[in-house]
Motif scaffolding. Structure first.
Motif, PDB file in Angstrom:
ATOM      1  N   LEU A  40      77.018  52.826   6.665  1.00 47.96           N
ATOM      2  CA  LEU A  40      75.558  52.744   6.675  1.00 47.96           C
ATOM      3  C   LEU A  40      75.042  52.010   5.439  1.00 47.96           C
ATOM      4  O   LEU A  40      74.125  51.177   5.537  1.00 47.96           O
ATOM      5  CB  LEU A  40      74.960  54.150   6.736  1.00 47.96           C
ATOM      6  N   PHE A  41      75.634  52.286   4.283  1.00 47.03           N
ATOM      7  CA  PHE A  41      75.210  51.654   3.022  1.00 47.03           C
ATOM      8  C   PHE A  41      75.385  50.139   3.086  1.00 47.03           C
ATOM      9  O   PHE A  41      74.480  49.374   2.726  1.00 47.03           O
ATOM     10  CB  PHE A  41      76.021  52.248   1.866  1.00 47.03           C
ATOM     11  N   ILE A  42      76.559  49.696   3.561  1.00 42.36           N
ATOM     12  CA  ILE A  42      76.828  48.256   3.672  1.00 42.36           C
ATOM     13  C   ILE A  42      75.884  47.607   4.684  1.00 42.36           C
ATOM     14  O   ILE A  42      75.356  46.504   4.470  1.00 42.36           O
ATOM     15  CB  ILE A  42      78.302  48.016   4.066  1.00 42.36           C
ATOM     16  N   TRP A  43      75.649  48.304   5.793  1.00 46.65           N
ATOM     17  CA  TRP A  43      74.755  47.812   6.839  1.00 46.65           C
ATOM     18  C   TRP A  43      73.342  47.643   6.290  1.00 46.65           C
ATOM     19  O   TRP A  43      72.662  46.641   6.557  1.00 46.65           O
ATOM     20  CB  TRP A  43      74.775  48.779   8.019  1.00 46.65           C
ATOM     21  N   ASN A  79      71.286  44.199   6.364  1.00 49.04           N
ATOM     22  CA  ASN A  79      70.082  44.090   7.194  1.00 49.04           C
ATOM     23  C   ASN A  79      69.456  45.478   7.330  1.00 49.04           C
ATOM     24  O   ASN A  79      69.849  46.272   8.189  1.00 49.04           O
ATOM     25  CB  ASN A  79      70.427  43.525   8.571  1.00 49.04           C
ATOM     26  N   LYS A  80      68.518  45.792   6.454  1.00 50.64           N
ATOM     27  CA  LYS A  80      67.954  47.140   6.390  1.00 50.64           C
ATOM     28  C   LYS A  80      67.222  47.534   7.674  1.00 50.64           C
ATOM     29  O   LYS A  80      67.358  48.656   8.166  1.00 50.64           O
ATOM     30  CB  LYS A  80      67.008  47.235   5.192  1.00 50.64           C
ATOM     31  N   GLN A  81      66.442  46.607   8.238  1.00 52.00           N
ATOM     32  CA  GLN A  81      65.673  46.918   9.437  1.00 52.00           C
ATOM     33  C   GLN A  81      66.585  47.171  10.631  1.00 52.00           C
ATOM     34  O   GLN A  81      66.377  48.100  11.418  1.00 52.00           O
ATOM     35  CB  GLN A  81      64.704  45.775   9.761  1.00 52.00           C
ATOM     36  N   LYS A  82      67.622  46.353  10.759  1.00 55.64           N
ATOM     37  CA  LYS A  82      68.556  46.511  11.874  1.00 55.64           C
ATOM     38  C   LYS A  82      69.323  47.829  11.765  1.00 55.64           C
ATOM     39  O   LYS A  82      69.548  48.516  12.768  1.00 55.64           O
ATOM     40  CB  LYS A  82      69.530  45.331  11.909  1.00 55.64           C
ATOM     41  N   SER A  83      69.712  48.187  10.540  1.00 55.26           N
ATOM     42  CA  SER A  83      70.420  49.452  10.354  1.00 55.26           C
ATOM     43  C   SER A  83      69.502  50.632  10.673  1.00 55.26           C
ATOM     44  O   SER A  83      69.934  51.625  11.260  1.00 55.26           O
ATOM     45  CB  SER A  83      70.935  49.571   8.916  1.00 55.26           C
TER      46      SER A  83
END
Length: 677
Positions: A612-615, A619-623
């Motif tokens: 989750l951290f890498i995601w 791309n914060k919105q996509k995660s």
């Protein structure tokens, strides 16, 4: 982008049809809820029997309910057979029903106090409490009867206060509010497009997780075999329960839980299995007998279990007292405000001044007050159901007399109010903490010779059922308030979901109970809370004489440490604002759980956090949009694989391969033995 996409709040639904409360609960919604409730009950039961850590599944319930009904209505619409459109109110009913049903899988205690009554857990714990009067042979009949007797009372305990909590005090109920925003979003054109992509992500991860579980099964042909026993960090670390067990379930759970919870679990694993237990094991023969088995509470297991109990009780007691003080303070503030200014709403009657409210709030207040549930119904329901419960519970469990249950039901509404109020402020339900306190009070009241252990465990069930269902119901009222779902449909869907859970939960528990040895610390399903809850009951009924040497000293230190950590955390929140150091203070309850189980699941969850951290960095919105769907799919797929795995186990089917890891020296000996040299 359409005009409706740009509208926010109730403006987006200004021209939408809001069905009457009877039409919000449809046959298709009940059938969908029933099917998905089976899925979610399996998930919660598996989590209960594995580590006892259960994340919020509201998002998955709302999303899957939307996907199922939307597919069904789309098909009917193509055939021109659709008579009633799918509304957010119906979606709310489905989500409420599913969560109410799966909530019983937790409050029923099949992985904690109920399992702790069994002769097997009693024999595992020992300590002089394994007498017939302190145990209960598990059977489906009395379990279903017990759940029906205690699970509905909580629904009536604080129902008259719904307007006070939602309208006057305007409590946020973060989970209920977040669920409402999700459901409102799904039913806008923009939200429906995103929902399709989220559902696609959920089903992809579901299939991947299920398939990986199936793949792993082929290598589990014996004890200590398979990917779940992979010595990731070496054999010595594996012996101290530090390894990655390839559990998709807990990778998904780690993606849902806050970072600090996962870090706390890992830190607790290092402190206990990395430092404390190896040091105590060096005292074997001095502090405890070297001849005791690894499972005996009089040996090393006692330090593990009672160490975890001490931290849990410290955390629970602190939060209970803190919550009571917080509720009292907030009520005082609300009372002072009432004397200074007149509120825009008056929850004591139906004459609400909505002219001063904005459009959203005025519309929500209107629908929230439209279908009233008379207070006399709630009061009568509580008295009648409590009376039935008193007779039933004291009959099923003779050590707990009718007056014990009566005292529990006299105290419970006050605790239910405090828990529901506190949950509205912090989103933190303390139902299990009130249950643990009830165990100590009633087990010591009844006494060990009179069945105090069994009485304490039953009283925990009574208290947890009331306090848990009361706060869950208030969360649902908040969700319904924000989605314009009728309070009557909310209450009725909660009743239907509770009834489903009272039947499903024992049946699914029985399925696992017959297929696996639940509660075995070295098995697939250690059910850690079963031994913990029985240990608390033993402590209450017998006193500190049940603890091994120096265990009391360690327990006191851990108890005080738990309280101190909470005090530091709360002081930092109150007085330190610049650096927000409180975010890095570990959670005592999360620290305590690995004391008994080890660190393998904490590593799984930390890997979920890392993904989750890498995601989020990429791309914060996509995660934010897709991480909950991915995590839910991982949990659902791996948890549902347990169904065919259990069926194969019951049928006597054996995995064809045993993948096992040995040290080089042991491998040489095995080769010599096999070659006959």
């Amino acid at each position: 982008m359409g005009e409706e996409d740009n509208l926010k709040g109730e403006e987006a639904f200004k021209n939408s049809y809001v069905p009457k409360w009877r039409n919000q609960i449809t046959i298709r919604s009940v059938v969908t809820s029933f099917i998905l409730s089976i899925v979610f009950n399996f998930i919660v039961c598996k989590l209960n029997f594995s580590t006892g850590i259960i994340p919020s599944l509201n998002v998955a319930a709302g999303l899957l309910g939307f996907a199922v009904i939307k597919s069904y209505t789309a098909l009917l619409n193509k055939c021109r057979l659709l008579k009633q459109p799918f509304t957010r109110q119906e979606n709310t009913v489905i989500q409420t029903c599913i969560v109410a049903s799966s909530g019983i899988a937790f409050s029923s205690g099949t992985g904690s106090y109920l399992l702790a009554m069994s002769p097997y857990i009693s024999a595992e714990v020992g300590g002089g409490g394994d007498t017939p009067i302190n145990t209960k042979v598990l059977s489906l009949g009395w379990m279903i009867g017990f759940l029906f007797a205690v699970s509905f009372v909580g629904l009536f305990s604080i129902m008259p206060l719904r307007k006070l909590m939602v309208l006057k005090y305007k409590l946020t109920y973060p989970s209920g509010t977040a669920t409402a925003h999700l459901l409102n979003s799904l039913h806008t054109p923009k939200g429906a497009k995103l929902a399709k992509k989220q559902v696609a992500m959920l089903f992809k991860s579901f299939l991947g997780s299920f398939s990986f579980g199936f793949f792993q099964w082929f290598f589990n042909g014996g004890d200590g075999c398979g990917f779940s026993s992979f010595p990731t960090f070496g054999l010595q670390a594996f012996d101290q329960k530090f390894y990655f067990d390839f559990s998709c379930t807990y990778v998904g759970v780690g993606m849902i839980c806050p970072y600090i919870i996962n870090i706390s679990l890992l830190l607790g694993s290092i402190l206990s299995w990395g430092i404390m237990w190896p040091l105590i094991e060096q005292k074997k023969g001095d502090w405890y007998s070297a001849e005791l088995s690894a499972k005996s509470l009089s040996g090393i297991q006692g330090y593990r279990v009672f160490g975890a109990i001490a931290m849990m009780l410290g955390d629970g007691l602190y939060h209970c007292i803190s919550m009571l003080l917080q509720v009292a303070y907030n009520l005082k503030v609300q009372y002072s405000k009432k004397n200074e200014i007149s509120s825009s709403v008056n929850p004591e009657g139906d004459d609400y001044q909505t002219s001063e409210l904005d459009f959203d709030e005025a519309r929500r207040v209107e629908y929230f007050l439209k279908d009233q549930i008379p207070n006399w119904v709630a009061c009568t329901g509580y008295v009648v159901l409590a009376t039935v419960s008193i007779v039933t519970v004291s009959h099923i469990f003779p050590p707990l007399k009718w007056y014990h249950v009566l005292v529990a039901y006299l105290i419970a509404p006050v605790l239910a109010f405090c828990n529901a109020y506190g949950c509205g402020l912090t989103d933190w339900s303390l139902a299990s903490n009130y249950g643990k306190i009830a165990i100590i009070i009633f087990s010591s009241w009844v006494g060990l010779p009179n069945g105090g252990i069994l009485a304490g465990l039953v009283s925990c069930g009574v208290m947890m059922s009331i306090v848990s269902t009361a706060s869950d119901l208030m969360q649902d009222f908040k969700t319904g308030y924000l989605t314009l779902a009728s309070p009557r449909s909310m209450f009725l869907s909660q009743v239907i979901g509770t009834a489903m859970g009272c039947i499903m939960s024992p049946l699914i528990f029985w399925f696992f109970y017959k297929a696996y040895t639940l509660g075995d610390p070295l098995g697939s399903y250690p059910a850690p809370y079963a031994q913990v809850y029985r240990g608390i009951a033993l402590l209450g009924a017998k006193g500190f004489s049940s603890l091994p040497k120096h265990c009391l000293t360690l327990a006191i230190i851990l108890f005080c440490t738990s309280v101190l950590i909470n005090i530091i955390h709360d002081l930092l929140i109150r007085y330190e604002t610049k650096y927000k150091i409180h975010r890095y203070i570990p959670n005592p309850m999360a620290l305590a759980i690995p004391f008994y189980l080890g660190g393998y699941f904490a590593i799984d969850m930390c890997i979920g956090s890392l993904i989750l951290f890498i995601w989020e960095k990429k791309n914060k919105q996509k995660s934010k949009d897709f991480a909950p769907a991915l995590a839910s799919g991982l949990i659902c797929g791996d948890s549902l694989w347990s169904v065919p795995a259990a069926i194969l186990s019951l049928a006597g089917a054996q995995s064809p391969i045993c993948m096992k890891f040995l040290s080089a020296s042991v491998n040489v000996k095995v080769d010599k033995f096999l070659s006959g040299k």
